[in-house]
Motif scaffolding. Sequence first.
Motif, PDB file in Angstrom:
ATOM      1  N   ARG A 172       0.637  -1.297  -0.075  1.00 37.91           N
ATOM      2  CA  ARG A 172      -0.045  -0.166   0.058  1.00 37.91           C
ATOM      3  C   ARG A 172       0.890   1.221   0.112  1.00 37.91           C
ATOM      4  NH1 ARG A 172      -3.890  -2.094   4.308  1.00 37.91           N
ATOM      5  NH2 ARG A 172      -3.269  -0.204   5.598  1.00 37.91           N
ATOM      6  N   TYR A 173       2.352   1.093   0.156  1.00 37.03           N
ATOM      7  CA  TYR A 173       2.904   2.246   0.489  1.00 37.03           C
ATOM      8  C   TYR A 173       4.203   2.362  -0.612  1.00 37.03           C
ATOM      9  CZ  TYR A 173       0.551   2.979   4.934  1.00 37.03           C
ATOM     10  OH  TYR A 173      -0.471   3.268   5.876  1.00 37.03           O
ATOM     11  N   GLN A 174       4.414   3.471  -0.988  1.00 36.05           N
ATOM     12  CA  GLN A 174       5.527   3.600  -2.050  1.00 36.05           C
ATOM     13  C   GLN A 174       6.724   3.516  -1.252  1.00 36.05           C
ATOM     14  OE1 GLN A 174       4.655   6.962  -4.732  1.00 36.05           O
ATOM     15  NE2 GLN A 174       4.775   5.482  -6.448  1.00 36.05           N
ATOM     16  N   GLU A 175       6.696   4.452  -0.119  1.00 35.98           N
ATOM     17  CA  GLU A 175       7.709   4.347   0.642  1.00 35.98           C
ATOM     18  C   GLU A 175       7.810   3.425   1.653  1.00 35.98           C
ATOM     19  OE1 GLU A 175      10.279   6.445   0.676  1.00 35.98           O
ATOM     20  OE2 GLU A 175       9.507   7.552  -1.039  1.00 35.98           O
ATOM     21  N   ALA A 235       9.092   2.110   4.435  1.00 35.41           N
ATOM     22  CA  ALA A 235       9.360   2.617   5.956  1.00 35.41           C
ATOM     23  C   ALA A 235       7.790   3.040   6.459  1.00 35.41           C
ATOM     24  CB  ALA A 235      10.389   3.485   6.211  1.00 35.41           C
ATOM     25  N   SER A 236       7.174   3.536   5.577  1.00 30.17           N
ATOM     26  CA  SER A 236       5.861   3.867   6.011  1.00 30.17           C
ATOM     27  C   SER A 236       4.830   3.086   6.265  1.00 30.17           C
ATOM     28  CB  SER A 236       4.900   4.815   4.895  1.00 30.17           C
ATOM     29  OG  SER A 236       5.691   6.233   4.521  1.00 30.17           O
ATOM     30  N   ILE A 282       5.705   0.373   8.369  1.00 35.62           N
ATOM     31  CA  ILE A 282       6.045   0.095   9.522  1.00 35.62           C
ATOM     32  C   ILE A 282       5.093   0.000  10.729  1.00 35.62           C
ATOM     33  CG2 ILE A 282       7.562   0.228  11.627  1.00 35.62           C
ATOM     34  CD1 ILE A 282       9.726   1.040   9.796  1.00 35.62           C
ATOM     35  N   PRO A 289       1.874   0.312  10.306  1.00 37.09           N
ATOM     36  CA  PRO A 289       0.652  -0.587  10.114  1.00 37.09           C
ATOM     37  C   PRO A 289       1.093  -1.924  10.100  1.00 37.09           C
ATOM     38  CG  PRO A 289       0.758   1.215   8.222  1.00 37.09           C
ATOM     39  CD  PRO A 289       2.100   1.282   9.079  1.00 37.09           C
TER      40      PRO A 289
END
Lengths: 163, 428
Positions: free
Chosen positions: A22-25, A27-28, A30, A32
Amino acid sequence: MMKSTEVFSAKEFSDMENIRARYQEPASAILPLLHYVQGAQGHLSEQALTFVAEFIGVPHVRTFEVATYYTMLFTEPVGRHLVQVCRNLSCHVNGAEEVLQGLKRELGIDVGATTPDRVFTLVEVECIGACDHAPAMMIDGDLHRSVTVDSVSRILNSYREKP
Amino acid sequence: MSELKILTRNVSRPNPAHIDSYLVNEGYVALPRALNEMTPEEVIDEVKIARLRGRGGAGFPAGMKWDFASRDRRKPKYIICNADEGEPGTFKDRVLIENDPHAILEGMALAGYAAGAEKGFIYIRGEYPQGARILERAIAEATSRSFLGDNILNSGFNFSVTVHRGAGAYVCGEETALIESLEGKRGQSRIRPPFPVNVGYSNLPTVVNNVETLASVPPIILRGGAWYASIGTPECPGTKLYSVSGHVARPGVYELPMGVTLRELIFDNAGGMREGRTFKAAFPGGASSACLDESQLDVKLDFNSLAVAGSMLGSGAVIVLDDTADMVKATHVLIKFFEHESCGKCTPCREGLFWVRRILDQILEGSASEQDLDLLLEICEGIRSTSFCGLGEASVSCVESTIKKFRGEYLAYLRNSGSGEAETEAAS
């Protein structure tokens, strides 16, 4: 590199892949992921934190520092049901202290402790946004409003048999 | 003053969170209008004309934020909806999230169009799991009807939204701490400048707006900035959601034109004080605002008037206390909160609040002296003037204001280890 099967079921691992996607980055993902793992396993074990860090591609310390920062994340096992009592001002002036005493009596434990049967963990929290129905508490994801000393026992009983 | 339901227009409708309930009441009319008939600059101008100020607490003009982000040429850009309402006493965003999620999504899409962003995040506090589920469902509904996603309503504009849950950290309501948290770090504030509009999420231009701010945007685009600016006060236009709690007869969220007085809010809207009790004090902007006493009941609850009165509007969380309240104990409760929530990044807030709480412990135990009150104020001054972020600075407002206005209650604790209530009269 840790293998996922050491820590997670195939279903859990596939859910985690979906969350990461769901995240392009990466680390984002982490926070969730830690929410998810805690939901699935009850708490965040050292193994799980190490795995999530490798899964995201960050140093191990990253997941440990996140896990130990946030009030809602637990690195030690907690009871099956988490009882969170608001102790902030609006609840305080409407009887939160009495409710907390009632909970302690009923559960036979102090704040921060888990019952010997590992069913309940009692914690204090800061404002759960239910000040219009103070005093309030949350058990797992359920909000309980306008709690009284008399209703504490009934509310707790409704959770005893729940998984 | 009677309620003026602009933001809460859908709240009492049946099944309010469903997209069809939103659509029957002019929902998703502003977005196609903007996409088809207005340039991004015109959308920004309309919000500037409305003079919409940020509802999270800082009161910064939303149109200016959008403008700054739109002028930054770097891409991609981001819109973040700050749904981390953690200020004690605040529960207004919850009402919008649970009852009108599409108004928030439409506001975010409009912000994205204006600022040139294609990606949005809703950072919702971990304590609102139900709100997160409602938002997820609303995003799926909106995407299936082409109000979100790629090529929205065949306009060529793309905008998608992801819900991101916090995990119980008050500091993450501060926009730079929120961004750190969204990046998968401990939620600790960043130095500003640079501001998020230029260096935000992933160091790219990012607009962070509060839930209530974003939900105000669709009505502004529909009815025009001039209409919105005609509501409320000239410096602080529009309506405001006031969360009223504590010792009032009818706690709740009330939507009123900015500038309603504290007296009107409590006695006309919130049902007055509990039976047989009288007003003593109110924190008009949550735990981090300075308290107001009885002589200030006619202060207008807007950004400017409250600043003049030595307090602040913050998120509009009005915590009301009656004559049964012990102001020293109330302050102790608030300081324990701030001590617990201090992120630990800067020394004044981390260490200072520990000592403030310790001295308050001693006052309540009856083992402090009058000199300790001066020491308390000295530490507060240090925290206020040298904390890294605004949350640290504001954490001591409760101590400073209650010592100033209710010194007698502190003195009563110092003189004898009993309750401070006996001295209340002398203090006020």
